[in-house]
Design a protein around this motif. Structure first.
Motif, PDB file in Angstrom:
ATOM      1  N   ILE A 142      -4.451  -7.768   6.108  1.00 49.49           N
ATOM      2  CA  ILE A 142      -3.450  -8.096   5.091  1.00 49.49           C
ATOM      3  C   ILE A 142      -4.134  -8.772   3.900  1.00 49.49           C
ATOM      4  CG2 ILE A 142      -1.362  -9.418   4.615  1.00 49.49           C
ATOM      5  CD1 ILE A 142      -0.732  -9.177   7.641  1.00 49.49           C
ATOM      6  N   PRO A 143      -4.046  -8.197   2.720  1.00 49.43           N
ATOM      7  CA  PRO A 143      -4.746  -8.786   1.574  1.00 49.43           C
ATOM      8  C   PRO A 143      -4.184 -10.152   1.195  1.00 49.43           C
ATOM      9  CG  PRO A 143      -3.473  -6.855   0.895  1.00 49.43           C
ATOM     10  CD  PRO A 143      -3.344  -6.960   2.377  1.00 49.43           C
ATOM     11  N   SER A 144      -4.979 -10.921   0.464  1.00 50.12           N
ATOM     12  CA  SER A 144      -4.596 -12.312   0.180  1.00 50.12           C
ATOM     13  C   SER A 144      -3.547 -12.427  -0.919  1.00 50.12           C
ATOM     14  CB  SER A 144      -5.834 -13.128  -0.208  1.00 50.12           C
ATOM     15  OG  SER A 144      -6.503 -12.484  -1.269  1.00 50.12           O
ATOM     16  N   ASP A 145      -3.318 -11.351  -1.694  1.00 50.37           N
ATOM     17  CA  ASP A 145      -2.370 -11.481  -2.814  1.00 50.37           C
ATOM     18  C   ASP A 145      -0.949 -11.026  -2.457  1.00 50.37           C
ATOM     19  OD1 ASP A 145      -3.103  -8.862  -2.539  1.00 50.37           O
ATOM     20  OD2 ASP A 145      -3.092  -8.422  -4.689  1.00 50.37           O
ATOM     21  N   VAL A 146      -0.673 -10.773  -1.165  1.00 49.49           N
ATOM     22  CA  VAL A 146       0.700 -10.453  -0.789  1.00 49.49           C
ATOM     23  C   VAL A 146       1.367 -11.710  -0.250  1.00 49.49           C
ATOM     24  CG1 VAL A 146       0.167  -8.048  -0.264  1.00 49.49           C
ATOM     25  CG2 VAL A 146       0.147  -9.740   1.572  1.00 49.49           C
ATOM     26  N   GLN A 147       2.715 -11.721  -0.279  1.00 51.04           N
ATOM     27  CA  GLN A 147       3.410 -12.886   0.259  1.00 51.04           C
ATOM     28  C   GLN A 147       4.672 -12.482   1.007  1.00 51.04           C
ATOM     29  OE1 GLN A 147       4.880 -15.409  -2.950  1.00 51.04           O
ATOM     30  NE2 GLN A 147       3.914 -14.017  -4.406  1.00 51.04           N
ATOM     31  N   TRP A 148       5.225 -13.434   1.768  1.00 45.90           N
ATOM     32  CA  TRP A 148       6.447 -13.200   2.538  1.00 45.90           C
ATOM     33  C   TRP A 148       7.662 -13.484   1.669  1.00 45.90           C
ATOM     34  CZ3 TRP A 148       6.042 -10.904   7.113  1.00 45.90           C
ATOM     35  CH2 TRP A 148       4.820 -10.989   7.779  1.00 45.90           C
ATOM     36  N   ALA A 149       8.657 -12.576   1.700  1.00 47.93           N
ATOM     37  CA  ALA A 149       9.868 -12.786   0.905  1.00 47.93           C
ATOM     38  C   ALA A 149      11.065 -12.179   1.609  1.00 47.93           C
ATOM     39  CB  ALA A 149       9.714 -12.169  -0.478  1.00 47.93           C
ATOM     40  N   GLY A 150      12.223 -12.834   1.465  1.00 45.23           N
ATOM     41  CA  GLY A 150      13.481 -12.293   1.973  1.00 45.23           C
ATOM     42  C   GLY A 150      14.038 -11.270   0.992  1.00 45.23           C
ATOM     43  N   PHE A 151      14.978 -10.443   1.463  1.00 48.37           N
ATOM     44  CA  PHE A 151      15.502  -9.350   0.632  1.00 48.37           C
ATOM     45  C   PHE A 151      16.085  -9.864  -0.682  1.00 48.37           C
ATOM     46  CE2 PHE A 151      18.996  -6.520  -0.661  1.00 48.37           C
ATOM     47  CZ  PHE A 151      18.264  -5.369  -0.889  1.00 48.37           C
ATOM     48  N   ARG A 152      16.925 -10.906  -0.603  1.00 49.54           N
ATOM     49  CA  ARG A 152      17.596 -11.380  -1.818  1.00 49.54           C
ATOM     50  C   ARG A 152      16.602 -11.901  -2.862  1.00 49.54           C
ATOM     51  NH1 ARG A 152      20.893 -12.792   2.249  1.00 49.54           N
ATOM     52  NH2 ARG A 152      23.115 -12.354   2.130  1.00 49.54           N
ATOM     53  N   GLU A 153      15.492 -12.480  -2.394  1.00 48.87           N
ATOM     54  CA  GLU A 153      14.510 -13.038  -3.334  1.00 48.87           C
ATOM     55  C   GLU A 153      13.872 -11.963  -4.197  1.00 48.87           C
ATOM     56  OE1 GLU A 153      11.645 -15.846  -1.325  1.00 48.87           O
ATOM     57  OE2 GLU A 153      12.890 -15.292   0.385  1.00 48.87           O
ATOM     58  N   VAL A 154      13.709 -10.769  -3.654  1.00 49.78           N
ATOM     59  CA  VAL A 154      12.955  -9.740  -4.380  1.00 49.78           C
ATOM     60  C   VAL A 154      13.776  -8.500  -4.714  1.00 49.78           C
ATOM     61  CG1 VAL A 154      10.689 -10.437  -3.536  1.00 49.78           C
ATOM     62  CG2 VAL A 154      12.062  -8.821  -2.183  1.00 49.78           C
ATOM     63  N   ALA A 155      15.032  -8.461  -4.268  1.00 46.29           N
ATOM     64  CA  ALA A 155      15.818  -7.231  -4.399  1.00 46.29           C
ATOM     65  C   ALA A 155      15.860  -6.708  -5.837  1.00 46.29           C
ATOM     66  CB  ALA A 155      17.233  -7.453  -3.876  1.00 46.29           C
ATOM     67  N   ALA A 156      15.956  -7.621  -6.802  1.00 44.93           N
ATOM     68  CA  ALA A 156      16.087  -7.187  -8.191  1.00 44.93           C
ATOM     69  C   ALA A 156      14.834  -6.472  -8.691  1.00 44.93           C
ATOM     70  CB  ALA A 156      16.398  -8.392  -9.081  1.00 44.93           C
ATOM     71  N   THR A 157      13.707  -6.685  -8.034  1.00 49.62           N
ATOM     72  CA  THR A 157      12.455  -6.077  -8.490  1.00 49.62           C
ATOM     73  C   THR A 157      12.106  -4.804  -7.712  1.00 49.62           C
ATOM     74  OG1 THR A 157      11.035  -7.264  -6.938  1.00 49.62           O
ATOM     75  CG2 THR A 157      11.567  -8.396  -9.000  1.00 49.62           C
ATOM     76  N   LEU A 158      12.891  -4.460  -6.688  1.00 47.03           N
ATOM     77  CA  LEU A 158      12.543  -3.318  -5.834  1.00 47.03           C
ATOM     78  C   LEU A 158      13.078  -2.005  -6.411  1.00 47.03           C
ATOM     79  CD1 LEU A 158      13.377  -4.793  -2.293  1.00 47.03           C
ATOM     80  CD2 LEU A 158      11.164  -4.771  -3.471  1.00 47.03           C
TER      81      LEU A 158
END
Ligand SMILES: [Zn+2]
Length: 328
Positions: A119-135
């Motif tokens: 797993i690369p170092s520049d990824v992070q954990w996020a819930g659906f609502r936190e990122v939904a607008a960018t998907l």
């Protein structure tokens, strides 16, 4: 459409429902039944995998993060014996993944740290609502599907008949009890969500929590066993705001697996003009004309549901167009 219907009527009918969003993946419900199917897909070297742990997914600044399934699975199994693999399907169009890519979901009990394993170092954990607008549409569909199936696994580890631990089959879409051989399938909880329109065409919106809070939305509630969707609409609106629904029409649905809902969108009409919030689920309710609603949103007096939700689609279906948001 039958040949006796005029094109104008057909267009009118199509205008009355929410747009259908096509499936993004072929779930392969036939091929996933083959024993060892997931192991074969992992070994094929062609599959990509997303990772969910404790309801959060690994994401990049651009969307979901996908790793090479073969290498990632080997690394995850080494660090977490409880890791599980589920077949999500094969992409039906290109996105950050090429069309025709088999996609797996890996779930882990403990979130592996970024910058370890594969797993690369520049990824992070996020819930659906936190990122939904960018998907994009593909990532949204995969995050929703992955959330739904992983939430089910997390809460259905044992046989409801005898209490034995169940085993995962069919690419992660069935659990079987080894003791009594019963099969268990993923569950979805139907909930109705409704725009209520009064005799003067005004829309009834409501909200919970503090009486003076600013957010207003459509009314909603779970369908009870033995109840039709229409009966649930009538009952829920009656219970929550004391309004008697005289007719309702189905408009469309949205999967909302947080943890397991399927939202079934309706518009309903009533002859009532007074709403009486129950004070428990709904603490405030208000009728809006189209102009009043747009003005209240633009002035910051109220907020309404975001574009992520079917609530916004239902409200805009009544409105007859896009409701402008207050720009921060
Ligand atoms: Zn059992």
């Amino acid at each position: 459409m039958s040949h006796t219907e005029s094109p104008a009527l057909a267009n009118h009918l199509m205008d009355t429902v929410l747009p259908v969003r096509p499936a993004m993946v072929d779930r392969g419900s036939g091929i996933r039944m083959k024993p060892g199917m997931v192991e074969d897909v992992i070994a094929s070297g062609t599959a990509m995998a997303m990772v969910i742990s404790q309801r959060k997914a690994l994401v990049t600044a651009e969307g979901l993060w996908f790793g090479d399934a073969t290498a990632l699975w080997a690394a995850l199994k080494e660090s977490d014996a409880g890791a599980a693999a589920i077949y999500l399907g094969t992409t039906l169009m290109s996105s950050s993944l090429p069309e025709g890519t088999p996609v797996l979901l890996f779930t882990t009990t403990e979130p592996p740290a970024a910058g370890t394993a594969t797993i690369p170092s520049d990824v992070q954990w996020a819930g659906f609502r936190e990122v939904a607008a960018t998907l994009d549409a593909m990532d949204t569909a995969l995050f929703i599907e992955a959330s739904a199936i992983s939430n089910w696994h997390a809460t259905h580890t044992h046989c409801p008949q005898c209490g034995s631990p169940t085993e995962v089959e069919a690419g992660g879409w069935v659990r079987r009890c080894p003791k009594d051989n019963s099969e268990h399938y993923p569950r979805t909880d139907p909930a109705i969500i409704v725009t209520v329109v009064g005799p003067d065409g005004r829309l009834l919106l409501g909200g919970g929590g503090p009486v003076d809070a600013k957010n207003y939305s459509t009314l909603a509630g779970f369908v009870e066993p033995g109840e039709s969707l229409e009966q649930a609409v009538v009952r829920e609106i009656g219970e929550e705001v004391g309004v008697r629904v005289t007719a309702c029409q189905y408009l469309g649905s949205q999967s909302w697996p947080f943890p397991a809902s399927l939202m079934l969108g309706f518009t309903a009409t009533t002859d009532d003009t007074v709403a009486r919030p129950d004070g428990v689920e709904v603490t405030r309710a208000r009728w809006f004309s189209r102009d009043e609603l747009q003005e209240a949103v633009l002035s910051g007096e109220i907020t309404i549901s975001t574009r992520l939700s079917i609530a916004r689609s239902l409200i805009e279906h009544w409105y007859g167009g896009v409701i402008e948001d207050l720009q921060p």
